[in-house]
Design a protein around this motif. Structure first.
Motif, PDB file in Angstrom:
ATOM      1  N   UNK A 169      54.380 -78.467 -23.197  1.00 35.96           N
ATOM      2  CA  UNK A 169      53.389 -77.552 -23.733  1.00 35.96           C
ATOM      3  C   UNK A 169      52.443 -78.294 -24.646  1.00 35.96           C
ATOM      4  N   UNK A 170      51.388 -77.635 -25.105  1.00 37.24           N
ATOM      5  CA  UNK A 170      50.383 -78.307 -25.928  1.00 37.24           C
ATOM      6  C   UNK A 170      49.670 -77.313 -26.830  1.00 37.24           C
ATOM      7  N   UNK A 171      49.023 -77.865 -27.822  1.00 36.67           N
ATOM      8  CA  UNK A 171      48.143 -77.093 -28.704  1.00 36.67           C
ATOM      9  C   UNK A 171      47.052 -78.014 -29.209  1.00 36.67           C
ATOM     10  N   UNK A 172      45.803 -77.576 -29.110  1.00 40.11           N
ATOM     11  CA  UNK A 172      44.715 -78.398 -29.625  1.00 40.11           C
ATOM     12  C   UNK A 172      43.367 -77.762 -29.332  1.00 40.11           C
ATOM     13  N   UNK A 173      42.670 -77.331 -30.368  1.00 46.88           N
ATOM     14  CA  UNK A 173      41.344 -76.754 -30.156  1.00 46.88           C
ATOM     15  C   UNK A 173      40.441 -77.790 -29.482  1.00 46.88           C
ATOM     16  N   UNK A 174      39.853 -77.400 -28.363  1.00 48.53           N
ATOM     17  CA  UNK A 174      38.986 -78.298 -27.598  1.00 48.53           C
ATOM     18  C   UNK A 174      39.675 -78.976 -26.428  1.00 48.53           C
ATOM     19  N   UNK A 175      40.986 -78.745 -26.265  1.00 42.58           N
ATOM     20  CA  UNK A 175      41.662 -79.525 -25.214  1.00 42.58           C
ATOM     21  C   UNK A 175      41.406 -79.022 -23.800  1.00 42.58           C
ATOM     22  N   UNK A 176      40.896 -77.789 -23.632  1.00 37.86           N
ATOM     23  CA  UNK A 176      40.505 -77.403 -22.270  1.00 37.86           C
ATOM     24  C   UNK A 176      39.297 -78.218 -21.807  1.00 37.86           C
ATOM     25  N   UNK A 177      38.486 -78.676 -22.750  1.00 34.16           N
ATOM     26  CA  UNK A 177      37.332 -79.509 -22.381  1.00 34.16           C
ATOM     27  C   UNK A 177      37.799 -80.859 -21.862  1.00 34.16           C
ATOM     28  N   UNK A 178      38.750 -81.478 -22.564  1.00 36.24           N
ATOM     29  CA  UNK A 178      39.317 -82.740 -22.071  1.00 36.24           C
ATOM     30  C   UNK A 178      39.969 -82.543 -20.707  1.00 36.24           C
ATOM     31  N   UNK A 179      40.696 -81.445 -20.560  1.00 37.85           N
ATOM     32  CA  UNK A 179      41.376 -81.161 -19.285  1.00 37.85           C
ATOM     33  C   UNK A 179      40.355 -80.989 -18.159  1.00 37.85           C
ATOM     34  N   UNK A 180      39.248 -80.340 -18.451  1.00 36.42           N
ATOM     35  CA  UNK A 180      38.201 -80.142 -17.437  1.00 36.42           C
ATOM     36  C   UNK A 180      37.601 -81.471 -16.995  1.00 36.42           C
ATOM     37  N   UNK A 181      37.340 -82.345 -17.951  1.00 39.50           N
ATOM     38  CA  UNK A 181      36.785 -83.659 -17.635  1.00 39.50           C
ATOM     39  C   UNK A 181      37.763 -84.495 -16.820  1.00 39.50           C
ATOM     40  N   UNK A 182      39.039 -84.438 -17.185  1.00 43.15           N
ATOM     41  CA  UNK A 182      40.056 -85.176 -16.428  1.00 43.15           C
ATOM     42  C   UNK A 182      40.203 -84.613 -15.023  1.00 43.15           C
ATOM     43  N   UNK A 183      40.187 -83.292 -14.916  1.00 38.49           N
ATOM     44  CA  UNK A 183      40.266 -82.669 -13.592  1.00 38.49           C
ATOM     45  C   UNK A 183      39.104 -83.113 -12.714  1.00 38.49           C
ATOM     46  N   UNK A 184      37.898 -83.105 -13.297  1.00 36.71           N
ATOM     47  CA  UNK A 184      36.715 -83.493 -12.531  1.00 36.71           C
ATOM     48  C   UNK A 184      36.852 -84.913 -12.006  1.00 36.71           C
ATOM     49  N   UNK A 185      37.348 -85.820 -12.872  1.00 41.99           N
ATOM     50  CA  UNK A 185      37.498 -87.215 -12.458  1.00 41.99           C
ATOM     51  C   UNK A 185      38.574 -87.370 -11.391  1.00 41.99           C
ATOM     52  N   UNK A 186      39.754 -86.827 -11.627  1.00 43.34           N
ATOM     53  CA  UNK A 186      40.878 -87.081 -10.728  1.00 43.34           C
ATOM     54  C   UNK A 186      40.782 -86.335  -9.401  1.00 43.34           C
ATOM     55  N   UNK A 187      40.117 -85.183  -9.391  1.00 46.97           N
ATOM     56  CA  UNK A 187      40.029 -84.402  -8.147  1.00 46.97           C
ATOM     57  C   UNK A 187      38.651 -84.491  -7.507  1.00 46.97           C
TER      58      UNK A 187
END
Length: 345
Positions: A169-187
């Motif tokens: 699990x995780x907690x961090x304000x702004x981390x959906x933005x990092x996840x979106x960028x990583x998703x864009x790169x990897x997929x």
């Protein structure tokens, strides 16, 4: 940084499958429970698997981009406040872990705050949040290596305590933005199809978030080749730590419980490093965050439940755990036709 993860051994596949098939039920009648039972049996290389000291690790970290007020309606201070809420037992993850007898570990991977000493908090802080990746890389190579190592070390310690099933699990304000960028790169998906509302941005806020993250993606594009590059450029300390932790857990033949959007972004990175990790993962739920379904499709993953959750914290893992427990229990405790003297079809 390579981590050895072996493909699942199939030498007991037929043995476990026959054990499942000859329980007192029609073949396949327990549906997905049968699939999970077989997977965990193969992970543990036994027809009598166990779930020992189930644990969920919640990794908390802050993101420099959040200070721009372009990606989240919540101030960065909420990360600290929620960690304190976890420690006080007041969050959803606390409730569900208590309900299902799951050990909970709260980890400060990089919160922009200093906490008082607390036996319930694991201090693995890399720094007080990442840098603002709209103007520079989120972290240095040294910070990345340390976060990755600390994730692995935390799993080794948990494994040595007798745990063989681990949720993330995780907690961090702004981390959906990092996840979106990583998703864009990897997929290789356009950023606008990866970005969601996160903690609840408005329509106008969503447009700003997409515009901001497109600019970030373009800013870093030429310098990203490897998974490590992507994580250094726009990862969070909690995401990097989860990536290292996941790879270590799979190498130790633990069963990994995968939560929602942010956790799956860490898994995308881990999968790019070693694709064998998927054999050890149970995908607990489908997040309400728009990109998560596409992440799951990319990984050919079928989640256990879809309750419209988009909270994070590992809540999907905790809620799905009774289903996973039921899968192991029926394999170990349910009678066979022979032992129950019941006629077969």
């Amino acid at each position: 940084m390579d981590t050895t993860i072996h493909p699942l051994s199939k030498k007991l596949l037929n043995t476990i499958q026959e054990e499942i098939n000859f329980k007192t039920k029609p073949i396949g009648a327990l549906g997905v429970l049968e699939t999970i039972a077989l997977q965990i049996g193969l992970i543990q290389d036994t027809p009598t698997p166990t779930l020992s000291k189930p644990t969920i690790m919640v990794f908390a970290g802050d993101h420099g981009i959040a200070k721009t007020n372009k990606v989240s309606p919540y101030p960065q201070e909420v990360t600290k406040q929620m960690v304190i809420n976890f420690l006080n037992g007041g969050a959803a993850i606390n409730v569900f872990c208590k309900q299902n007898s799951i050990n909970l570990k709260i980890i400060d991977a990089g919160v922009n705050a200093d906490f008082e000493d607390n036996s319930q908090l694991i201090n693995a802080k890399i720094a007080n949040g990442t840098a603002d990746y709209s103007v520079k890389k989120a972290m240095s190579t040294e910070e990345y290596e340390l976060a990755f190592y600390k994730g692995k070390k935390l799993v080794q310690e948990t494994y040595n305590q007798g745990c063989n099933v681990l949720g993330f699990g995780e907690m961090g304000i702004g981390n959906t933005s990092s996840a979106s960028l990583l998703m864009s790169f990897f997929t290789n998906t356009p950023i606008e199809k990866c970005v969601g509302r996160g903690t609840g941005v408005s329509d106008e806020g969503l447009k700003t978030k997409i515009k901001t993250l497109k600019e970030v993606s373009n800013f870093h594009e030429s310098s990203i080749v490897t998974p490590k590059d992507a994580l250094i450029s726009f990862g969070g300390f909690e995401i990097v730590m989860m990536c290292g932790a996941m790879l270590e857990a799979a190498s130790l033949k633990m069963t990994l419980l995968i939560d929602g959007f942010i956790v799956t972004s860490a898994l995308l990175a881990a999968h790019a490093i070693n694709s064998n990790i998927i054999d050890y993962c149970i995908f607990c739920h489908t997040s309400g965050e728009q990109g998560h379904k596409n992440m799951l499709n990319y990984l050919n993953a079928t989640p256990l439940i879809n309750l419209g959750l988009r909270l994070g914290e590992g809540t999907g893992c905790a809620i799905a755990f009774p289903i996973i427990k039921a899968s192991v229990n029926f394999l170990n405790e349910m009678a066979t036709f022979k032992s129950a003297n019941v006629s077969e079809a």
